[in-house]
Design an enzyme around this catalytic site. Structure first.
Site, mmCIF file in Angstrom:
data_model
loop_
_atom_site.group_PDB
_atom_site.id
_atom_site.type_symbol
_atom_site.label_atom_id
_atom_site.label_comp_id
_atom_site.label_asym_id
_atom_site.label_seq_id
_atom_site.Cartn_x
_atom_site.Cartn_y
_atom_site.Cartn_z
ATOM 1 N N GLU A 46 34.792 -30.832 24.337
ATOM 2 C CA GLU A 46 35.228 -30.116 25.486
ATOM 3 C C GLU A 46 35.833 -31.128 26.553
ATOM 4 O OE1 GLU A 46 32.737 -28.252 28.535
ATOM 5 O OE2 GLU A 46 34.126 -26.663 28.332
ATOM 6 N N LYS B 140 22.319 -23.686 44.456
ATOM 7 C CA LYS B 140 22.553 -25.284 44.413
ATOM 8 C C LYS B 140 24.130 -25.258 44.132
ATOM 9 C CE LYS B 140 22.754 -28.905 42.092
ATOM 10 N NZ LYS B 140 24.122 -29.432 42.535
ATOM 11 N N CYS C 126 36.137 -23.195 31.744
ATOM 12 C CA CYS C 126 35.176 -22.949 30.464
ATOM 13 C C CYS C 126 35.985 -22.318 29.310
ATOM 14 C CB CYS C 126 33.796 -22.163 30.895
ATOM 15 S SG CYS C 126 34.227 -20.669 31.619
ATOM 16 N N GLU D 130 25.515 -20.238 31.041
ATOM 17 C CA GLU D 130 26.922 -20.056 30.806
ATOM 18 C C GLU D 130 27.353 -21.610 30.626
ATOM 19 O OE1 GLU D 130 27.987 -17.268 29.762
ATOM 20 O OE2 GLU D 130 26.608 -15.836 30.856
HETATM 21 P P1 NAP Z 1 27.638 -29.840 35.111
HETATM 22 O O1 NAP Z 1 27.693 -31.201 35.151
HETATM 23 O O2 NAP Z 1 26.687 -29.292 33.736
HETATM 24 O O3 NAP Z 1 26.961 -29.278 36.277
HETATM 25 C C1 NAP Z 1 26.644 -27.872 36.496
HETATM 26 C C2 NAP Z 1 25.584 -27.802 37.833
HETATM 27 O O4 NAP Z 1 24.311 -28.359 37.387
HETATM 28 C C3 NAP Z 1 25.823 -28.462 39.047
HETATM 29 O O5 NAP Z 1 25.493 -27.870 40.088
HETATM 30 C C4 NAP Z 1 25.085 -29.811 38.651
HETATM 31 O O6 NAP Z 1 24.885 -30.789 39.862
HETATM 32 C C5 NAP Z 1 24.012 -29.356 38.089
HETATM 33 N N1 NAP Z 1 23.294 -30.521 37.503
HETATM 34 C C6 NAP Z 1 23.737 -31.658 36.745
HETATM 35 N N2 NAP Z 1 22.906 -32.483 36.216
HETATM 36 C C7 NAP Z 1 21.729 -31.980 36.404
HETATM 37 C C8 NAP Z 1 20.217 -32.081 36.155
HETATM 38 N N3 NAP Z 1 19.972 -33.140 35.387
HETATM 39 N N4 NAP Z 1 19.337 -31.039 36.351
HETATM 40 C C9 NAP Z 1 19.547 -29.737 37.048
HETATM 41 N N5 NAP Z 1 21.012 -29.628 37.425
HETATM 42 C C10 NAP Z 1 21.883 -30.524 37.177
HETATM 43 O O7 NAP Z 1 28.887 -29.186 34.866
HETATM 44 P P2 NAP Z 1 30.220 -29.418 35.718
HETATM 45 O O8 NAP Z 1 30.652 -30.575 35.489
HETATM 46 O O9 NAP Z 1 29.878 -29.078 37.227
HETATM 47 O O10 NAP Z 1 31.002 -28.215 35.282
HETATM 48 C C11 NAP Z 1 31.813 -28.086 34.231
HETATM 49 C C12 NAP Z 1 31.199 -27.207 33.020
HETATM 50 O O11 NAP Z 1 30.875 -26.051 33.500
HETATM 51 C C13 NAP Z 1 31.907 -27.298 31.667
HETATM 52 O O12 NAP Z 1 31.233 -27.601 30.611
HETATM 53 C C14 NAP Z 1 32.338 -25.835 31.674
HETATM 54 O O13 NAP Z 1 32.841 -25.272 30.485
HETATM 55 C C15 NAP Z 1 31.155 -25.335 32.388
HETATM 56 N N6 NAP Z 1 31.611 -23.875 32.994
HETATM 57 C C16 NAP Z 1 31.065 -22.672 32.178
HETATM 58 C C17 NAP Z 1 31.691 -21.373 32.678
HETATM 59 C C18 NAP Z 1 30.992 -20.263 31.911
HETATM 60 O O14 NAP Z 1 31.219 -19.057 32.419
HETATM 61 N N7 NAP Z 1 30.502 -20.228 30.583
HETATM 62 C C19 NAP Z 1 32.216 -21.421 33.985
HETATM 63 C C20 NAP Z 1 32.771 -22.457 34.499
HETATM 64 C C21 NAP Z 1 32.345 -23.652 33.940
HETATM 65 P P3 NAP Z 1 25.977 -31.932 40.214
HETATM 66 O O15 NAP Z 1 27.156 -31.078 40.689
HETATM 67 O O16 NAP Z 1 25.165 -32.442 41.356
HETATM 68 O O17 NAP Z 1 26.190 -32.909 38.991
#
Ligand code: NAP
Ligand code: MG
Length: 500
Positions: A402, A192, A303, A268
């Site tokens: 963050e 997804k 991230c 992650e």
């Molecule tokens: P996010 O809001 O946590 O979303 C990540 C994924 O989870 C998306 O596909 C999202 O779908 C889905 N999701 C959201 N709410 C959910 C729920 N209630 N149940 C199941 N899945 C759900 O993160 P983001 O805003 O896309 O990305 C930014 C974050 O990613 C930052 O915190 C960043 O640090 C982190 N990140 C970490 C790494 C690493 O390697 N450690 C790398 C890149 C990014 P939707 O898009 O539909 O909301």
């Protein structure tokens, strides 16, 4: 299609691009069963790009069933390693042949500079798939040290059906970090993408099928987190979820697992990474270059963003002036213009969140050195200037949370112990950088900082050969990249044989 990074070539490529907007399940494009769609927009213009199939519980279920059927049939899971390698190398070749198109999809949907997508994200994506493919037929199982009457085999077997839930900041690359090792080890996957960036993932699944990946092995279910994402997390027939995203959503997956089938969970998550600069840092101009990349690359939507610059008092003012000077050379604007180093924030609510953090920095008494404003509003896009706050205390909100935007906090220190304490005074532990000429300081501090990756005299996440993931609330359960990523997509099996 490969892409010449010049405006006319880019515009022609954009005009000719065709979006794949359906789900990809069991080897075919399909609409959502509800026939619902959602709009994906270009954050550099605020205008809609396409309507994407909105998958929900029944679509996820269909994709999981297809993945399970493929897995049980052995068509991929029991292929010889050499055959799996051949297909994944072909997949990497097809990604390479379509690099320009994939780079444009990520630029259009995520507002990322085309230069970054075409010269970093997509080359790294392709290299990731190829690297994991090449490893497949070079890994051996183990035999335990028994006496002559027994044979103990210790095998690594694919876990089965793997759900991958990924973010929008590096759409193709974050998907590749999951699908590379998951497919290499023989699993079937249901991916997804983030709702804001579905296009490159759908195209990748199509190219994988063209490379010969059997139907049902790689499925893509675009949709929302709370519906499609949660359905993957709670599905009783998903064996493992590999998630990249925020810590907040990561926690949900642990809950989904606990409340369903105890599926394995790999997380992650986010970070608040320190960059520690000692008074004897080798070259402050070089440090300033790295510090700007760390803080502002990908508009800070990274991230491992080095959002806290922890600097020895004696060099702070000089370094801050240099960092601001370099930051001013990073032009913000249309991500399709190859002259721009910085593009748009991903969406309006995120722009507003970043601006609210900038307001909080001002209100808490940090000193604004650079930026601080929304710009280019007339484009309809969501642009923010690279922003630097000096005289930040590590207790301030901008130093603790963050932001995921181009906002750098400068925090002074006097002693090594103080620097380490500041670096570790965070719930996160994804990455860190340190700068010193002294080998002893470098070793001591690199060991003392609680983070998954510590880079010395540079800002780097290492490369595909090094594991990537977080301590503390930055991660859970495993590591992306490197051969350690293979381990997390396999179960350890013991076969114990009585020989006499
Ligand atoms: P996010 O809001 O946590 O979303 C990540 C994924 O989870 C998306 O596909 C999202 O779908 C889905 N999701 C959201 N709410 C959910 C729920 N209630 N149940 C199941 N899945 C759900 O993160 P983001 O805003 O896309 O990305 C930014 C974050 O990613 C930052 O915190 C960043 O640090 C982190 N990140 C970490 C790494 C690493 O390697 N450690 C790398 C890149 C990014 P939707 O898009 O539909 O909301
Ligand atoms: Mg989101």
């Amino acid at each position: 299609m490969n892409l010449r990074l010049e405006t006319d070539a880019i515009q022609a490529a954009v005009a000719g691009i065709r979006f794949r907007t359906l789900a990809f399940i069991d080897g075919a494009f399909v609409e959502a069963q509800s026939a619902k769609t959602f709009t994906t927009e270009n954050p550099a213009t605020g205008k809609p790009l396409a309507q994407i199939a909105e998958c929900d519980v029944p679509d996820v279920d269909r994709a999981v069933q297809a993945a399970r059927k493929a897995f049980e049939s052995g068509v991929w899971s029991r292929q010889t390693p050499a055959d799996r390698k051949r297909v994944l190398l072909k997949f990497a070749d097809l990604l390479e042949a379509n690099l320009g198109e994939l780079a444009l999809l990520d630029t259009l949907e995520a507002g990322k500079p085309i230069g970054d997508c075409a010269t970093m994200d997509l080359p790294d994506t392709i290299h990731c798939i190829r690297w994991h493919a090449e490893a497949i037929d070079k890994l051996y199982h183990h035999v335990s040290p028994t006496g002559p009457e027994n044979l103990g085999l210790i095998l690594r077997e694919p876990v089965g059906v793997v759900g991958c839930v990924v973010p929008w900041n590096f759409p193709a690359q974050m998907a590749a970090w999951k699908i590379g090792p998951a497919l290499a080890t023989g699993n079937s996957i249901v991916l997804k993408p983030a709702e804001l960036t579905s296009l490159s993932a759908i195209r990748m699944a199509e190219l994988a099928a063209e490379a010969g990946l059997p139907a049902g092995v790689f499925n893509v279910v675009p949709g929302f987190g709370e519906t499609a994402g949660q359905a993957i997390g709670r599905h009783p027939d998903v064996d493992l979820v590999a998630f990249t995203g925020s810590t907040e959503v990561g926690r949900y997956f642990l809950k989904y697992s606990a409340e369903s089938n105890l599926k394995r969970i790999l997380l992650e998550c986010g970070g608040k990474s320190p960059q520690v600069v000692f008074a004897d840092a080798p070259d402050l101009d070089a440090v300033a270059g790295h510090a700007v990349s760390a803080a502002f690359w990908n508009m800070g939507e990274n991230c491992s963003c080095g959002s806290r610059l922890i600097v020895h008092k004696s060099v702070k003012d000089e370094l801050v002036a240099k960092v601001a000077a370099v930051a001013k050379t990073w032009k913000t604007g249309d991500p399709l213009d190859p002259g721009n180093r910085l593009g748009a924030m991903i969406e309006k609510p995120h722009l507003e969140k970043v601006l609210a953090y900038i307001d909080a920095g001002r209100a808490e008494g940090a000193r604004l050195v650079l930026g601080g404003n929304r710009i280019l509003e007339e484009t309809g896009g969501y642009f923010v200037e690279p922003t630097i706050f000096d005289d930040v205390s590590n207790r301030m909100k901008i130093a603790r949370e963050e932001i995921f935007g181009p906002v750098l906090s400068v925090i002074p220190f006097s002693t090594e112990d103080e620097a380490v304490a500041l670096a570790n005074d965070t719930n996160y532990g994804l990455a860190a950088s340190l700068y010193t000429r002294d080998l002893g300081t470098a070793h001591r501090v690199a060991r003392a900082i609680r983070a998954g990756t510590v880079s010395v005299n540079c800002f780097s996440e290492g490369d595909i050969t090094t594991p990537f993931g977080g301590f503390k609330e930055s991660g859970f359960g495993g590591r992306d990249k490197s051969i350690w990523a293979h381990e997390q997509y396999t179960e350890l099996k013991t076969i114990w044989m009585q020989l006499s």
